[in-house]
Each structure stands twice: as structure tokens, then as C-alpha cells.
Enzyme design. Structure first.
Site, mmCIF file in Angstrom:
data_model
loop_
_atom_site.group_PDB
_atom_site.id
_atom_site.type_symbol
_atom_site.label_atom_id
_atom_site.label_comp_id
_atom_site.label_asym_id
_atom_site.label_seq_id
_atom_site.Cartn_x
_atom_site.Cartn_y
_atom_site.Cartn_z
ATOM 1 N N SER A 38 -4.367 -2.401 3.447
ATOM 2 C CA SER A 38 -3.050 -1.778 3.245
ATOM 3 C C SER A 38 -3.126 -0.363 2.669
ATOM 4 C CB SER A 38 -2.190 -2.647 2.325
ATOM 5 O OG SER A 38 -2.868 -2.892 1.110
ATOM 6 N N ASP A 326 3.554 0.655 -6.153
ATOM 7 C CA ASP A 326 3.884 -0.752 -6.375
ATOM 8 C C ASP A 326 2.729 -1.408 -7.119
ATOM 9 O OD1 ASP A 326 1.901 -1.309 -4.524
ATOM 10 O OD2 ASP A 326 3.267 -2.000 -2.947
ATOM 11 N N HIS A 329 -0.633 -0.207 -4.888
ATOM 12 C CA HIS A 329 -0.815 0.959 -4.020
ATOM 13 C C HIS A 329 -0.354 2.247 -4.688
ATOM 14 C CE1 HIS A 329 -0.142 -2.641 -1.416
ATOM 15 N NE2 HIS A 329 -1.286 -2.208 -0.924
#
Ligand SMILES: *[C@@H]1O[C@H](CO)[C@@H](O)[C@H](O)[C@H]1NC(C)=O
Ligand SMILES: *[C@@H]1O[C@H](CO)[C@@H](O)[C@H](O)[C@H]1NC(C)=O
Length: 360
Positions: A38, A326, A329
Site C-alpha cells: 500500500s 493514517d 501511511h
């Protein structure tokens, strides 16, 4: 400068252009191929049919794109900045419907991806990303022909960020049985390094020569990790130690491959140190808040609620003050700082080559 120098220079240039037609094509840039999880996913999970992955919802994308675009940040990711520095457009996700041009590179990175295929069955693991890459090589050859495809594949830079989820999952599965035994740690590490070796060689055998790796970040400083382990403080030690163990083993692997594979060139960005320093000394680097995520809920905003539609969470009003967007990240601002170091940093940050060297 003598007066007759100028026409001479021009005629030399003209000769060069005839001898090396690629000189005249100012547009030619080596492509960028991206693999990972991600931290690098720029839309793959939007198109792979798994709903609710998160980055398709506000507030992801709010700062730069002004809408969610499948990236796990308020804005750009490291591959976006790297592409920009290299003079390339943003690298498109491989599963983007209608994608036809492979000459600038492709992004295969997908949220949740692991090296070990059994850990997260719903995700596009590294093995599947490599299979997509091989499929893409066939399409590239159809697009530009065998000879040009070979050139693009060997000039291209292959950028990786992978294995963080392998260790996070190991900790998750054993959360009641920590600390992990050395046996468990090394068994996991050896399987990951073994599989990475196979995958790198597979790509090398397709013609790849220039590899760039972001090493594992300080996993114990992630808000999600501190939330999961119910820890108060800057960074939990056990995940930190796993990351360092992996990074040391991976650095030896890269060095070994350089000796074994003719023409293999690589770059390792010390993301561990870069991120760790910013967690500890946020304000020195321009981050007023370096431990709590901008978006989420729970201690340190470490619960992953930011990406779940319908669950309650809070979002900060100025992501530029934050290191973490978040629970896991970094923000656009942080990614920009990391990318600059990866691109042109000195050998204390990125070695043996930085990305700028690899691209030329
Ligand atoms: C790759 O990982 C699998 C588990 O997913 C493991 O069984 C296998 O031994 C690993 N391969 C190598 C070469 O280490
Ligand atoms: C950590 O701090 C939070 C918020 O101050 C508190 O609610 C929680 O009980 C603390 N946890 C531990 C393990 O000390």
C-alpha cells in the site's frame, strides 16, 4: 571562444544525431516499474474487485488530487515523486481498464501485498505481481517490437517496497504469544528472503538490470502497531528488531546478487532511519505531529477506521503538520521528503547508487 567554433559545434551535433538517432528523441526516458504494497499502490486495489479496501474513500487523496484515487495518503506516494523527478508521467496501475502504453512503466503494487503467498489470500501478493509483469512483457513486445522492448526492459528501473506486511501479519497472528521465538523469526525471515531471491532473478531474467529497494521502515513506530500492541511511547521494540533483521539480511542478498548476476545494479534507500528520525525528532523536519495519524480513531489514531466507510473517525485539518496520514501511511509532505532523499541523497541515505544515478 574563436568565431568559427559555433558552426563546428553544430556540425558535430548533426553528425551525432545521424549516428545516434535516439539523441534526437528528447522524449526518451527509461521506464519505471513498481512493485509492492500500500505504500506504493496507486490504484491496483481499485480495479481488482476487492471492495472496501479504503483508499477509494474520502479523505484519501484530499490534499493533492482533491478526491480519493486509490492511494493510501492525502496525496502523492513515493513512486509519484520518483516518476516526476525522472521526467515521467505518474505510473499507471497495471489493472487500469484500457491501459495500452507500457513504454513509460507500470505499477503493480497492491495494498496488503506480502511476499509469502499464504499470509493474505485476498491481496495481489508479490508472486502475482511478478506474473502480471511477465504478462506485461509480452504486451510491451507487441506494442513496440522485440528490440525496443529489450532496450526499455534493460534501461528501466524496478522499484520495490515489500515485506512489511509479512512481519506485521506474523505479529498479528501471534499477538497473544509475544515475544516471538528466534526459531519463528528466522524461519519467517528465511522464507521471505528465499522468495525475494527467486522473484528478483525472475525479473532479471526478463532483462531487468536496475533495481531500487526501499528498506523496511521502523514497523514499531507505526500508529497501527502501537494500537495493536497497546503500547504508549514512540516505538515498540519487537517490530523494530524484526525490521532491522530483515534489512540486514536483505542488504547482504542485494550485494550477493550484484556479484552473481552480470550487469545487476541496485539502490537501497534507508527508509528505516529516515522515518525513525522523523518520528523521534518531528519538529526538526517540519512535522508538528509525528506519532499520531491525521486520520483514524483510538490511541495514536492507530485503529484503521480511516479506511472503513461507516465507522467513525476523525480527520485533522492540516495534514501538512503530520508525518502519518493514517495508522500506517505517511502524508504527501513526508513522501516528498523521502523521495528527494531516495532520488539524490548521499550514500548515508541511499547506496550504493541513488535513483538519479540508476536512471542515467
Ligand atoms: C517461499 O515461501 C513459501 C511459503 O510461502 C515457502 O514454503 C518456500 O520455502 C519459500 N521459498 C524459498 C525459496 O525460500
Ligand atoms: C495509553 O494511553 C492512553 C491514552 O492516554 C490510555 O487510555 C491507555 O490506557 C494507555 N495504555 C497503556 C498500556 O498504558
Amino acid at each position: 571562444m574563436p568565431r568559427n567554433m559555433f558552426p563546428t559545434t553544430l556540425s558535430i551535433l548533426a553528425t551525432l544525431l545521424i549516428l545516434f538517432p535516439s539523441f534526437s528523441n528528447a522524449q526518451y526516458k527509461p521506464p519505471l516499474f513498481v512493485f509492492g504494497d500500500s505504500l506504493y499502490d496507486d490504484g491496483m486495489t481499485l480495479y481488482n474487485g476487492v471492495k472496501g479496501a479504503g483508499a477509494e474513500f474520502w479523505p484519501y487523496g484530499e490534499t493533492f488530487f482533491k478526491k480519493p484515487v486509490g492511494r493510501y495518503s492525502d496525496g502523492r506516494l513515493i513512486p509519484d515523486f520518483i516518476a516526476q523527478f525522472a521526467g515521467l508521467p505518474f505510473v499507471q496501475p497495471y489493472l487500469l481498464p484500457g491501459l495500452k502504453d507500457y513504454t513509460k512503466g507500470v505499477n503493480f503494487a497492491s495494498a496488503g501485498a506480502c511476499v509469502l503467498v499464504e499470509l493474505r489470500p485476498q491481496t495481489i501478493n508479490l508472486k502475482m505481481q511478478i506474473d502480471y509483469f511477465i504478462e506485461m512483457v509480452g504486451k510491451l513486445k507487441q506494442q513496440v517490437g522485440e528490440a525496443q522492448a529489450k532496450k526499455l526492459l534493460s534501461d528501466g528501473v524496478y522499484l520495490f517496497n515489500i515485506a512489511g506486511n509479512d512481519y506485521v501479519t506474523l505479529l498479528q497472528k501471534n499477538v497473544k504469544k509475544l515475544p516471538l521465538s528466534n526459531f519463528k523469526k528466522y524461519r519467517h525471515l528465511n522464507m521471505i528472503i528465499g522468495n525475494l531471491t527467486t522473484h528478483i532473478k525472475t525479473i532479471y531474467n526478463q532483462g531487468a538490470r536496475k533495481f531500487a529497494f526501499q528498506n523496511l521502515g521502523p514497523l514499531g513506530c507505526m500508529p497501527s502497531m502501537k494500537y495493536m500492541l497497546n503500547f504508549n511511547g514512540s516505538c515498540v521494540e519487537e517490530p523494530q528488531q524484526l525490521a532491522r533483521m530483515h534489512n540486514t539480511a536483505f542488504a547482504s542478498l542485494a550485494k550477493r546478487l550484484q556479484g552473481e548476476l552480470p550487469g545487476f545494479k541496485y539502490s537501497i534507500y534507508d527508509f528505516y532511519t529516515a522515518l525513525y528520525l522523523r518520528v523521534l525528532y518531528g519538529t526538526r523536519y517540519g512535522f508538528r505531529e509525528s506519532e499520531t495519524g491525521c486520520c483514524g480513531s483510538g490511541n495514536y489514531n492507530g485503529d484503521f477506521t480511516c479506511q472503513k466507510k461507516g465507522t467513525s473517525f476523525t480527520v485533522c485539518s492540516n495534514p501538512n503538520d503530520y508525518l502519518w496520514f493514517d495508522a500506517a501511511h505517511p502524508t504527501d509532505k513526508a513522501n516528498q521528503a523521502f523521495s528527494k532523499e531516495f532520488w539524490s541523497g548521499g550514500s548515508n541515505l541511499v547506496a550504493p547508487y541513488n535513483l538519479q544515478n540508476l536512471f542515467t
